[in-house]
Design a protein around this motif. Sequence first.
Motif, mmCIF file in Angstrom:
data_model
loop_
_atom_site.group_PDB
_atom_site.id
_atom_site.type_symbol
_atom_site.label_atom_id
_atom_site.label_comp_id
_atom_site.label_asym_id
_atom_site.label_seq_id
_atom_site.Cartn_x
_atom_site.Cartn_y
_atom_site.Cartn_z
ATOM 1 N N THR A 1 0.802 -1.009 -0.017
ATOM 2 C CA THR A 1 -0.020 0.016 0.012
ATOM 3 C C THR A 1 0.822 1.315 -0.127
ATOM 4 O OG1 THR A 1 -2.107 -1.070 1.215
ATOM 5 C CG2 THR A 1 -1.744 1.491 1.197
ATOM 6 N N HIS B 1 -6.133 6.158 2.332
ATOM 7 C CA HIS B 1 -5.597 4.726 1.992
ATOM 8 C C HIS B 1 -5.480 4.123 3.308
ATOM 9 C CE1 HIS B 1 -4.230 5.642 -2.110
ATOM 10 N NE2 HIS B 1 -3.935 6.740 -1.459
ATOM 11 N N HIS C 1 -7.471 -1.213 -0.465
ATOM 12 C CA HIS C 1 -6.258 -2.020 -0.682
ATOM 13 C C HIS C 1 -6.159 -3.746 -0.673
ATOM 14 C CE1 HIS C 1 -3.796 1.486 -2.112
ATOM 15 N NE2 HIS C 1 -4.364 2.099 -1.360
#
Length: 349
Positions: free
Chosen positions: A21, A94, A115
């Motif tokens: 990530t 994220h 993710h």
Amino acid sequence: MKIAQVAPLFESVPPRLYGGTERVVSYLTEELVRLGHEVTLYASGDSRTSARLVPLCREALRLDPGCRDPLARHVCLLERVFQDMPGYDCVHFHVDYLHFPYLRRHPHPHVTTLHGRLDLPELADLYREFREMPVCAISESQKRPIPWANWVGTVHHGLPLDLHRFRPGSGRYLAFLGRISPEKRVDRAIEIAVRAGLELKIAAKVDKADEVYFRERIQPLLRHPLVDFVGEIGEDRKGEFLGDALALLFPIDWPEPFGLVMIEAMACGTPVVAYRCGSVPEVVEDGVTGFIVDGVDQAVAAVERVGRLDRRRIRRVFEERFSARRMAMDYVKIYESLAWSARRPRLAA
């Protein structure tokens, strides 16, 4: 545009060693800056970026033995982002779903790239509760467990074109790169290599959660003379490791959301032999950039055929489909759409 990227604090951006990530966040951030956008990165203090860095801890939490509660650090991260949010056209998260309750009550143009895997039952309940939150997938396969979520796009990962150079050689060994865990199935990779009579080099990290699995199930297999356990490697060694391989083995046993290592291999011109799971059919072009298989027998047969694939063509496919610039431009379209929707006047009821 004024864009904020909000990264997890477990690894630096980019990570020193393993960390998918954070690596993608780095590639995206740097490419957005090159495209002329004003980008701020919220990340650990040991991150390296050409964007404006807002450090929320001194170093990556995985490397800080004094950090016993990483969630506390992430709550502080989000509080800082919420304070700064009015200064951005769009905020790109994220960090999974930690920010959802706040943004439900104080909306601002934002998107969250998911993710990880989404096939866990508790996640379905969560994303159903926060169904209005705009989310982005990294593969079409990833979306299948929750197709009703507020998907605003699917953006495949991309790499800088100069990150790994093309290596025209045919390769001398099979490679496994990533993480030692039950779903990654390095045991399958060992079986494939042994049956094919080829050396297997394993460059992989072992998380604390997988130490027992590694010790009891994998370590005994490493004694085979065809197996070379390299351990965890950094970005500076990855190109040579993948580029000198005959093929990358990707014998996964889970719904892989993307599989960054597959396009890293393709960037070097190295074919991929992968099991038909998760995103694999979206990433690998069977018979072109590698082979998609359904078992060990097929994998061994594929290894025997990878030498016939055109490594230059594999590199060309990578450049056409998986560049960081393509990834960044796909995200910019999403940012612009979300910012425009937020500015659009709402009709009175």
